[in-house]
Design a protein around this motif. Sequence first.
Motif: not given
Length: 241
Positions: A48-63
């Motif tokens: 909850p403190l480190g969540y970033r929408a753009d980083l999360a989206h890129r991480a999902t695409e990489r996975r």
Amino acid sequence: MPGGRLTQQERQQIALGLADGLAYAEIARRLDRPTSTVTREVMRNGGPLGYRADLAHRATERRAHRRRQAAPRGSEAPPRAQGRDTEAMRAYEETLTTVFMQSGMPKMTSRVMVCLTLSDDGSLTASELVQRLRVSPASVSKAIAFLESQDLVRRERDEGRRERYVVDDDVWYQSMIASARAIAQIVEITRQGVGVVGPDTPAATRLENIARFLDFVSESTVRAAEQARDILYVKPDTTAE
């Protein structure tokens, strides 16, 4: 209710909701998504403190890209038991992993625990865990070491003399008993502190209150665990209809 992967816009809404201090359930309601989806998304992408929408989206695409690359090499996870919904099982595994992580268990340890828990036999070898989770043997070994320290798994030898890691009803009982013993030790040390800080002092009163509270919790834990094991456990029905 929408299904499939979260969109980048939805991830931005999650980030805004977290910034506003909204609960996961409220964010999920606004997105018309299950609460477990939002919880899993946040926990696997910085919390909850480190969540970033753009980083999360890129991480999902990489996975997703890594999974597509891995598929042709024949490293797919073993097929599920007949009749089970593969996608539903995968989603539930992620949800249960997230719950274990929220309880304080490391991510890899949580994944190993979930894999063992959801296997029908309740036991797997190290090589089977490596294959199912697609991780290194060292990662599995470290996770097992943690689970053993908490009395959440035990080791057995099968007929081929292979070492298997086992999770069953009694393992959770033993873990609860071990937890109660640890609390009892805190009670003993806390009561020793009463003499050190001096009786009839505010610190001594505080220590004694802590000891009484934890002593009650420890005894109640042991009593409840023993009653649960005797009364509530249900054995799998192996009788053919």
